[in-house]
Design an enzyme around this catalytic site. Structure first.
Site, PDB file in Angstrom:
ATOM      1  N   ARG A 181     -22.589 -38.898 -31.618  1.00 50.87           N
ATOM      2  CA  ARG A 181     -21.665 -39.690 -30.797  1.00 50.87           C
ATOM      3  C   ARG A 181     -21.532 -41.093 -31.385  1.00 50.87           C
ATOM      4  O   ARG A 181     -20.455 -41.661 -31.463  1.00 50.87           O
ATOM      5  CB  ARG A 181     -22.129 -39.755 -29.336  1.00 50.87           C
ATOM      6  CG  ARG A 181     -21.353 -40.788 -28.529  1.00 50.87           C
ATOM      7  CD  ARG A 181     -21.400 -40.646 -27.012  1.00 50.87           C
ATOM      8  NE  ARG A 181     -22.643 -40.160 -26.450  1.00 50.87           N
ATOM      9  CZ  ARG A 181     -23.770 -40.892 -26.350  1.00 50.87           C
ATOM     10  NH1 ARG A 181     -23.806 -42.142 -26.776  1.00 50.87           N
ATOM     11  NH2 ARG A 181     -24.856 -40.356 -25.825  1.00 50.87           N
TER      12      ARG A 181
ATOM     13  N   TYR B  29       5.059 -45.532 -22.917  1.00 48.82           N
ATOM     14  CA  TYR B  29       4.676 -44.127 -22.730  1.00 48.82           C
ATOM     15  C   TYR B  29       4.204 -43.937 -21.275  1.00 48.82           C
ATOM     16  O   TYR B  29       3.408 -44.752 -20.780  1.00 48.82           O
ATOM     17  CB  TYR B  29       3.557 -43.794 -23.718  1.00 48.82           C
ATOM     18  CG  TYR B  29       3.001 -42.416 -23.582  1.00 48.82           C
ATOM     19  CD1 TYR B  29       3.745 -41.301 -23.960  1.00 48.82           C
ATOM     20  CD2 TYR B  29       1.729 -42.207 -23.076  1.00 48.82           C
ATOM     21  CE1 TYR B  29       3.229 -40.025 -23.835  1.00 48.82           C
ATOM     22  CE2 TYR B  29       1.201 -40.927 -22.942  1.00 48.82           C
ATOM     23  CZ  TYR B  29       1.961 -39.842 -23.323  1.00 48.82           C
ATOM     24  OH  TYR B  29       1.445 -38.588 -23.201  1.00 48.82           O
TER      25      TYR B  29
ATOM     26  N   ASP C 158       1.139 -50.311 -29.700  1.00 51.85           N
ATOM     27  CA  ASP C 158       1.095 -48.858 -29.849  1.00 51.85           C
ATOM     28  C   ASP C 158       2.117 -48.501 -30.935  1.00 51.85           C
ATOM     29  O   ASP C 158       3.324 -48.617 -30.734  1.00 51.85           O
ATOM     30  CB  ASP C 158       1.447 -48.207 -28.504  1.00 51.85           C
ATOM     31  CG  ASP C 158       1.353 -46.683 -28.543  1.00 51.85           C
ATOM     32  OD1 ASP C 158       1.509 -46.100 -29.643  1.00 51.85           O
ATOM     33  OD2 ASP C 158       1.158 -46.073 -27.481  1.00 51.85           O
TER      34      ASP C 158
ATOM     35  N   LYS D  91       0.313 -37.192 -32.797  1.00 49.35           N
ATOM     36  CA  LYS D  91       1.719 -37.156 -33.176  1.00 49.35           C
ATOM     37  C   LYS D  91       1.834 -37.161 -34.708  1.00 49.35           C
ATOM     38  O   LYS D  91       1.292 -36.281 -35.348  1.00 49.35           O
ATOM     39  CB  LYS D  91       2.453 -38.318 -32.514  1.00 49.35           C
ATOM     40  CG  LYS D  91       2.087 -38.516 -31.029  1.00 49.35           C
ATOM     41  CD  LYS D  91       2.498 -37.364 -30.124  1.00 49.35           C
ATOM     42  CE  LYS D  91       1.860 -37.437 -28.740  1.00 49.35           C
ATOM     43  NZ  LYS D  91       2.083 -38.680 -28.016  1.00 49.35           N
TER      44      LYS D  91
HETATM   45  C1  LIG Z   1       1.425 -39.295 -26.865  1.00 53.62           C
HETATM   46  C2  LIG Z   1       1.391 -40.756 -26.779  1.00 53.62           C
HETATM   47  C3  LIG Z   1       0.278 -41.431 -26.238  1.00 53.62           C
HETATM   48  C4  LIG Z   1      -0.913 -40.683 -25.667  1.00 53.62           C
HETATM   49  O1  LIG Z   1      -1.624 -40.018 -26.623  1.00 53.62           O
HETATM   50  P1  LIG Z   1      -2.427 -38.626 -26.365  1.00 53.62           P
HETATM   51  O2  LIG Z   1      -2.947 -38.293 -27.705  1.00 53.62           O
HETATM   52  O3  LIG Z   1      -1.450 -37.645 -25.819  1.00 53.62           O
HETATM   53  O4  LIG Z   1      -3.510 -38.945 -25.385  1.00 53.62           O
HETATM   54  C5  LIG Z   1       0.308 -42.809 -26.216  1.00 53.62           C
HETATM   55  N1  LIG Z   1       1.365 -43.509 -26.688  1.00 53.62           N
HETATM   56  C6  LIG Z   1       2.440 -42.894 -27.207  1.00 53.62           C
HETATM   57  C7  LIG Z   1       3.582 -43.710 -27.703  1.00 53.62           C
HETATM   58  C8  LIG Z   1       2.500 -41.509 -27.270  1.00 53.62           C
HETATM   59  O5  LIG Z   1       3.585 -40.913 -27.764  1.00 53.62           O
END
Ligand SMILES: *Cc1c(COP(=O)(O)O)cnc(C)c1O
Length: 384
Positions: A49, A102, A174, A199
């Protein structure tokens, strides 16, 4: 080293002298690591961890992508955000956030704010003055996303960072949509970059994960402490998958963008399409900002068709190649209707306020042959 080289080489340097010379990082599944004496950790590892060799390799690669000193990998994008809030905020703090974020991020902010006494103010960050005028004495963080999901709104990271840094406020961006291949928030003045690696970074729709990249040592120590103490780490297997995905990030992003540009232009000239949102189009109201702070426009497109929700649904369901699914950033093309799918948890009034109509359609353009994709769209348009 340039981007493509770093994405392939960093974190996976073969150890020919002492190791087996693996060209690819092995998957270290061991949860614990043996030592000779109680006060000696020969390999530097004690418990998985806290640190794991496969995750370490990924974290070094992630840092290199954003030219950051440090990278940290988490079990999802949301786990990343939760850890960042826990590590960097205290009750009584104030956070300014872009009003178009998001959906899961907004949901997290809502509960976090309520349960831990942190105050969130949402502003239209397209206008930096709105951000400046929301700053209070206790403002600790500004949370941005650019381009946003699903409306492709953008904010000027450089200008907002200047506003923040005069006052010692942390700027978090982000960068999931743009990816480090097209946009580097740290170079524009941001303090931390957050990614859902689920993504584009992993890019093959087969691993859920998240990451933070940053260069500030003190903030890194706090994040590292919370990564271990709250424990939402990325598994060795997912670390391996993400290492593998990153190697083709540059190649994939170039193809995503090429296909998206063609499709955006096709849609813009289609009589059944009311409006297209793609930062690469000159018709995008912030095309100038996109050119200034991004080196490419990515693979996400949103558009509105004439006329009813029934038409939008029929269109989405008539496609054969585009899968009707949430998420984005994989090699395969996806389609979804935000008001009915990804953003259905956002109250209708708020959706209206942000500009998400019920006939808005969002596409994650994959890297299949673009002629096949356009034929597919054409067929579904004819079905209307
Ligand atoms: C999908 C997404 C998240 C969240 O991420 P997860 O891996 O699904 O927890 C946060 N910000 C953006 C812009 C996203 O597209």
């Amino acid at each position: 080293m340039r981007f493509e080289t770093k994405a392939i080489r960093i974190g996976e340097e073969p150890d020919i002298e002492n190791g087996s010379g693996d060209v690819v990082s092995p998957i270290h599944l061991s949860t614990t690591f043996a030592r000779k004496r109680v006060d000696m950790l020969p390999g530097g590892y004690e418990y998985s961890r806290t640190a794991n060799p496969t995750r370490d390799a990924l974290e070094r690669k992630l840092a290199a992508l954003e030219d950051a000193r440090f990278g940290l990998a988490f079990s999802s994008g949301m786990a990343t955000e939760t850890t960042a809030l826990l590590a960097l905020l205290r009750s009584g703090d104030h956070v300014i956030a872009f009003d178009d974020l998001y959906g899961g991020t907004k949901r997290l902010f809502r509960t976090f704010g309520r349960n831990f006494g942190v105050d969130f103010t949402y502003v239209d960050a397209r206008d930096p003055d709105e951000v400046a005028s929301a700053v209070k004495d206790n403002t600790r963080m500004i949370w941005l996303e650019t381009p946003t999901n699903p409306l492709m709104k953008m904010c000027d990271i450089e200008e907002i960072s200047e506003i923040a840094h005069d006052k010692g406020i942390i700027v978090a961006v982000d960068n999931t949509f743009a990816t480090p291949y097209f946009q580097n928030p740290l170079k524009l003045g941001a303090d931390i970059v957050v990614h859902s690696t689920t993504k584009y970074i992993n890019g093959h729709s087969d691993s859920v994960g998240g990451a933070i990249m940053l260069s500030d040592e003190e903030m890194h120590e706090r994040l590292r402490f919370h990564q271990n103490s709250s424990g939402a780490i990325l598994s060795p297997f997912d670390s391996y998958m993400t290492l593998r995905g990153i190697k083709t990030l540059a190649v994939r992003m170039r193809e995503h963008e090429r296909n998206a540009m063609r499709i955006a232009e096709y849609l813009e000239s289609h009589p059944k399409v009311r409006r297209v949102y793609y930062p690469g189009l000159e018709s995008h109201p912030q095309h100038g900002l996109a050119k200034k702070q991004m080196s490419g426009y990515g693979g996400m497109i949103s558009f509105e068709i004439y006329d009813t929700v029934k038409d939008a649904t029929k269109f989405a369901e008539s496609l054969r190649l585009f899968s009707l699914a949430e998420s984005l950033g994989g090699v395969e093309s996806l389609i979804e209707i935000p008001a009915l799918m990804t953003h259905s948890s956002v109250p209708e009034e708020e959706r209206r306020h942000i500009g998400i109509s019920d006939t808005l359609i969002r596409m994650s353009v994959g890297i299949e042959n673009v002629e096949d994709l356009i034929e597919d769209i054409e067929g579904a348009m004819e079905a209307l």
